[in-house]
Design an enzyme around this catalytic site. Structure first.
Site, mmCIF file in Angstrom:
data_model
loop_
_atom_site.group_PDB
_atom_site.id
_atom_site.type_symbol
_atom_site.label_atom_id
_atom_site.label_comp_id
_atom_site.label_asym_id
_atom_site.label_seq_id
_atom_site.Cartn_x
_atom_site.Cartn_y
_atom_site.Cartn_z
ATOM 1 N N HIS A 28 0.917 -1.186 0.148
ATOM 2 C CA HIS A 28 -0.036 -0.041 0.139
ATOM 3 C C HIS A 28 0.735 1.218 0.008
ATOM 4 O O HIS A 28 0.141 2.162 -0.268
ATOM 5 C CB HIS A 28 -0.844 0.097 1.059
ATOM 6 C CG HIS A 28 -2.117 -1.046 1.153
ATOM 7 N ND1 HIS A 28 -2.750 -1.048 0.315
ATOM 8 C CD2 HIS A 28 -2.288 -2.036 1.979
ATOM 9 C CE1 HIS A 28 -3.755 -2.064 0.333
ATOM 10 N NE2 HIS A 28 -3.278 -2.719 1.512
ATOM 11 N N HIS A 66 -6.288 -7.395 -0.625
ATOM 12 C CA HIS A 66 -6.635 -5.698 -0.671
ATOM 13 C C HIS A 66 -5.655 -5.319 -1.832
ATOM 14 O O HIS A 66 -4.514 -5.645 -2.174
ATOM 15 C CB HIS A 66 -6.147 -5.138 0.563
ATOM 16 C CG HIS A 66 -6.681 -5.365 1.680
ATOM 17 N ND1 HIS A 66 -6.320 -6.547 2.651
ATOM 18 C CD2 HIS A 66 -8.107 -5.201 2.143
ATOM 19 C CE1 HIS A 66 -7.333 -6.838 3.488
ATOM 20 N NE2 HIS A 66 -8.347 -5.989 3.163
ATOM 21 N N ASP A 74 -4.385 -13.409 3.239
ATOM 22 C CA ASP A 74 -5.705 -12.741 3.697
ATOM 23 C C ASP A 74 -7.052 -13.051 2.798
ATOM 24 O O ASP A 74 -8.137 -12.597 3.036
ATOM 25 C CB ASP A 74 -5.553 -11.313 4.223
ATOM 26 C CG ASP A 74 -5.078 -10.382 2.920
ATOM 27 O OD1 ASP A 74 -4.837 -10.923 2.100
ATOM 28 O OD2 ASP A 74 -5.059 -9.255 3.088
ATOM 29 N N ASP A 113 -2.494 -10.444 -2.646
ATOM 30 C CA ASP A 113 -3.308 -10.104 -1.291
ATOM 31 C C ASP A 113 -4.777 -9.676 -1.346
ATOM 32 O O ASP A 113 -5.214 -9.233 -2.901
ATOM 33 C CB ASP A 113 -2.423 -8.899 -0.966
ATOM 34 C CG ASP A 113 -2.818 -8.409 0.530
ATOM 35 O OD1 ASP A 113 -2.260 -8.803 1.452
ATOM 36 O OD2 ASP A 113 -3.717 -7.757 0.927
#
Length: 344
Positions: free
Chosen positions: A160, A198, A285, A196
């Site tokens: 991120h 996200h 995740d 991931d």
């Protein structure tokens, strides 16, 4: 497989974060690495290595100099004001506010460089983030030196973090630094696959106008999932980089059938790109038990993921990102790496 790991990660223990409007204990915690380490050591098939040191100039190929200076000095500035505990921003330069000036005070500077209030800075954050980046760059160096694959047990994660912003538990973009290391060592075309849950918004921004790194992300739709404001399928890159970003957003509740279809699309794109090396932002995740995610991958699916990654036949750097079902994270990471090794 070589595993690169630093104990300095434990110095970053954030305490609390703002998650979906509630102040909660940080999901991104030191125990995540403890469980991964236990599972990988139990597997007994890995070589453990410390990270190498790299000059600061390596960071500046990916991140802005003023941003690095902010991260390096943020907590000492906070302490100089007589404060302690976790640093969290309370204001951001949103639409209609200026972004051409960095406030001189630490509170405004936090909001300038951060994009959420879920990524606390504490006394050991800079040292942990720098060591995490060194782990990723070391794994890339091992691959350029002839290893088939290497795994960077990075914490804090990185995908991120953009050129000049932090958030999403991320401070330095470990995967981007690994990809740049591969490029600098002569790998002409690097594919960076983010699995991931996200979207890897920071990685996308870093490589948005580049055609030497193909960025692909399989993730929860930004209509409902963090980081919300990037990751739509129509984001394809710009300038020289147009067509070198591929987003594959999926709906909440996606199971292995839907996920594996997106993975097949990603694999086809990587092969069509003619990649010389692969970096994987390895978030687990996507697991059905993850407390802040909503895909439905089960434990038996992570070996399938590892086999699919290995099947690309590329020199590969695997960089740890998310995964917050702490007691199961080790099993899922070990399953990916074990299947990758077995496929070799």
């Amino acid at each position: 497989m070589d595993v690169v790991h630093s104990a300095l990660h434990a110095g970053h223990d954030g305490g609390v974060e703002l998650h979906r409007g509630q102040l909660v204990p940080c999901y991104e915690c030191p125990a995540r690495v403890d469980f991964i380490e236990q599972a990988l050591r139990a597997a007994g098939s890995h070589t453990w290595l410390p990270p190498r040191d790299f000059p600061m100039e390596r960071l500046l190929k990916i991140h802005d100099a003023d941003f690095i200076e902010f991260l390096r000095t943020a907590y000492p500035r906070w302490r100089a004001e007589g404060r302690d505990g976790s640093m969290l921003p309370s204001g951001f330069p949103a639409r209609g506010l200026r972004r051409d000036r960095v406030p001189s005070g630490i509170h405004g500077a936090m909001g300038y460089y951060a994009f959420d209030a879920g990524t606390p800075i504490v006394p050991g954050t800079w040292e942990a983030a720098l060591a995490s980046a060194h782990c990723a760059m070391t794994a890339a160096a091992l691959v350029t030196e002839g290893s088939r694959a290497a795994y960077a047990l990075c914490r804090p994660p990185g995908h991120h973090a953009a050129r000049g912003t932090y958030g999403g538990y991320c401070f330095l973009n470990n995967a981007a630094l690994a990809a740049q290391g591969l490029r600098d060592a002569g790998k002409a075309r690097v594919a960076l696959l983010d699995v991931d849950y996200h979207h890897g918004n920071g990685t996308q921004e870093i490589f948005w106008e580049r055609d030497d790194v193909l960025f692909i992300s399989i993730h929860g739709t930004p209509d409902t999932e963090y980081p919300y404001f990037l990751g739509y399928a129509d984001e394809r890159g710009a300038g020289r980089g147009e067509g070198y970003t591929l987003n594959l957003p999926l709906q909440r509740g996606t199971d292995w059938a839907g996920y594996s279809a997106a993975l097949a699309t990603a694999r086809e794109a990587i092969l069509a790109f003619g990649a010389d090396a692969l970096v994987v932002s390895l978030g687990v995740d996507t697991y059905e038990g993850d407390p802040i995610s909503a895909f439905k991958l089960r434990k038996e699916h992570f070996p399938l993921l590892g086999g699919q990654l290995a099947g690309l036949g590329l020199p590969t750097v695997l960089v740890q990102e998310g995964g917050y079902a702490v007691e199961d994270i080790g099993h899922n990471v070990a399953a990916v790496l074990g299947a990758f090794d077995a496929a070799g």
